[in-house]
Design a protein around this motif. Structure first.
Motif, short mmCIF file in Angstrom:
data_model
loop_
_atom_site.label_atom_id
_atom_site.label_comp_id
_atom_site.label_asym_id
_atom_site.label_seq_id
_atom_site.Cartn_x
_atom_site.Cartn_y
_atom_site.Cartn_z
N LEU A 17 3.81 2.57 -5.52
CA LEU A 17 2.47 3.15 -5.60
C LEU A 17 1.86 3.30 -4.20
CD1 LEU A 17 1.23 1.20 -8.72
CD2 LEU A 17 1.36 3.68 -8.53
N GLY A 18 2.17 2.33 -3.34
CA GLY A 18 1.71 2.43 -1.95
C GLY A 18 2.32 3.63 -1.26
N ILE A 19 3.60 3.85 -1.52
CA ILE A 19 4.29 4.99 -0.90
C ILE A 19 3.75 6.30 -1.46
CG2 ILE A 19 6.54 6.10 -0.61
CD1 ILE A 19 7.75 3.26 -0.64
N SER A 29 0.82 6.92 -2.47
CA SER A 29 -0.52 7.23 -1.98
C SER A 29 -0.53 7.51 -0.48
CB SER A 29 -1.48 6.09 -2.30
OG SER A 29 -1.11 4.94 -1.58
N ARG A 62 4.86 -1.45 -4.79
CA ARG A 62 5.30 -0.91 -3.49
C ARG A 62 5.41 0.60 -3.57
NH1 ARG A 62 6.30 -0.15 1.35
NH2 ARG A 62 8.20 -0.68 2.47
#
Lengths: 270, 255
Positions: A156-158, A160, A154
């Protein structure tokens, strides 16, 4: 210009502050002028791990609010004169942080530091978002268990999508995996996720595996970053991490269980 | 009590409906313009539902009786099904005529929600769907939408991210558990699919999902779905395709 590193995870208690202290010390020991900032406003810990809690006068929030200069707030480490600590405020909360304020402090630090390590708080709220917003590199600290892996994913999503680099469509933040509290014996017996299981989900560049080690807790209690304990496996693993980050090649250690006395004697038969 | 089949069922679906943007309150002129449009495309407008947009009109402070315009539209062969941008009086009149108020939501081009994972910069942005009519002085209705271009994504879709594509969605990297990918067209995942994948979200029952390694939490085509509980009954070792047949999701390995 300094390189800004964020140490983040999403989940709490995985070893962000331990890692921040260790790698900041490691970089400083290599001769790079390094600042480490505690973003966990209200739950100040970094100063304890680095053993400078008795020397805190001004903090990060004072600097943001213009109540103290950066030089007044920065604490020079007693073990390494290339390392400086900017502690968090214990009496405030994350709302005291602002995007502009953080940006201003990082800009000023960038002028004469080589590396700035941002110790992110847990969660995906304001503190964590501000800690990673200006980052160039991210060390994603993950424990080999499913909820930590999910939270890292999660995060890592933020990273990027909500960082300055993402918003300005610049080259994205370089993301690295740091697998901490790794217990090779428990991985072998199937009680714990292995490196492969974690990498299947996260698929990141592995910067290092930090084995579960008693020396981490004793180092924290003593206020000495574990990287300075060169005899401990965790200390050695962190030293490898710093070397790898600086571009050196180091084989990964501590992935397989330690061989017992008998198997060492008779060779590892499978 | 043996017969337990349900009496009814609710389903969510999306339909195409033209929006009529009024820019004049001259009923005679409106009727003439409408007749002209219908003469050009009688099939397209036959029994067509219609949403009436009062925003332009009210911006110009032109007064128009809602009941009268509805009467006019019905006379020329439309079925008014909604009003938006109406003032208090127009909304009240609409309610009296059982016409829903401001229920029309618009979808933009490629929508990404939450932590947006950006589509590749080389891909042209999907055009606006034809739901919004161009603002000409004459009442006008947009032509049917051209197929939207496919959206290509090469980076991993992480937990918590949502991707929405107006056309086909092609993902070259993995889709994590807790991520959600949606497309009005087909979905292709050339890697492991662990999150949720919803194809044909606007009701396209011909949409399909293709993926290399199916470990999804949920798959859905045009509103018919299966959760991981159903999906995990069988282990798929090959790439699969998923399509709809008589409201049942069929999962087939691609040999």
């Amino acid at each position: 210009m300094a390189r800004i590193i964020v140490v983040t995870s999403g989940k709490g208690g995985v070893g962000k502050t331990t890692t921040s202290a260790a790698i900041a010390m490691g970089l400083a020991k290599k001769g790079h002028k390094t600042a480490v900032i505690d973003f966990d406003v209200g739950l100040r810990n970094l100063d304890l791990i680095l053993g400078c809690e008795r020397r805190v006068v001004y903090d990060f929030i004072n600097v943001i609010n213009g109540e103290a200069s950066l030089n007044q707030a920065l604490i020079r480490d007693k073990n390494c004169n290339q390392l400086y600590i900017l502690p968090a405020s214990q009496t405030r909360d994350k709302d005291a942080l602002s995007l502009e304020g953080v940006g201003k402090v990082l800009d000023e630090l960038s002028k004469d530091f080589d590396y700035i390590v941002c110790d992110s708080p847990a969660g995906i709220e304001k503190g964590a978002n501000l800690a990673m917003y200006y980052a160039d590199d991210a060390f994603v600290v993950t424990n080999p268990e499913i909820s930590s892996v999910r939270d890292s994913d999660r995060m890592l999503g933020i990273l990027s999508s909500k960082s300055r680099r993402a918003e300005k469509s610049e080259e994205p933040i370089k993301e690295y995996l740091l697998l901490t509290r790794y217990d090779a014996d428990r991985v072998k017996s199937g009680e714990m996720l292995g490196l492969d299981d974690v990498q299947e989900i996260l698929s990141l560049e592995l910067l290092g595996i930090i084995p579960e080690s008693k020396s981490v807790l004793s180092a924290s209690n003593a206020g000495i970053p574990v990287i300075l304990d060169e005899k401990s496996e965790a200390g050695q693993a962190y030293a490898d991490v710093v070397d790898r980050y600086l571009g050196e090649t180091r084989p990964h250690r501590f992935i397989d269980p330690k061989k017992g006395f008998l198997s060492r004697l008779f060779g590892g038969r499978k | 009590m043996l017969n337990t089949s349900p009496v009814l069922e609710f389903k969510s679906s999306t339909f195409f409906a033209p929006i009529l943007i009024l820019c004049s309150h001259d009923l005679v002129a409106i009727e003439e313009a409408l007749q002209e449009k219908i003469r050009l495309a009688p099939e397209f407008f036959r029994d067509s539902p219609l949403i009436i947009d009062f925003r332009e009109l009210n911006k110009l402070h032109l007064d128009l009786d809602f009941a009268q315009i509805v009467q006019l539209l019905r006379r020329v062969g439309f079925f008014p099904v909604g009003i938006r941008g109406g003032n208090e009086l127009q909304n009240k009149q609409a309610r009296e005529l059982w016409i829903p108020i401001d229920t029309v939501r618009e979808l933009g081009g490629t929508i990404t929600i939450g932590e947006t994972a950006k589509p590749e910069p080389s891909q042209p942005a999907a055009p606006q769907p034809a739901a919004v009519a161009p603002r000409e002085p004459q009442p006008s209705i947009a032509p049917p939408a051209a197929p939207a271009p496919a959206t290509l994504i090469t980076h991993p879709i992480r937990s918590g991210q949502r991707i929405y594509a107006t056309g086909d969605l092609i993902i070259m990297s993995q889709v994590s558990a807790g991520a959600e990918i949606m497309a009005e067209g087909n979905i292709h995942v050339y890697n492991t699919l662990r999150g949720r994948a919803l194809a044909g979200v606007h009701g396209n029952t011909d949409a399909r999902i293709f993926c290399f390694d199916l470990q999804a939490e949920l798959i859905s085509i045009a509103g018919d779905y299966k959760t991981s509980e159903d999906l995990n009954k069988q282990k798929y070792t090959h790439p699969v395709q998923i399509y709809l047949q008589n409201h049942a999701l069929i999962i087939k390995e691609i040999a």
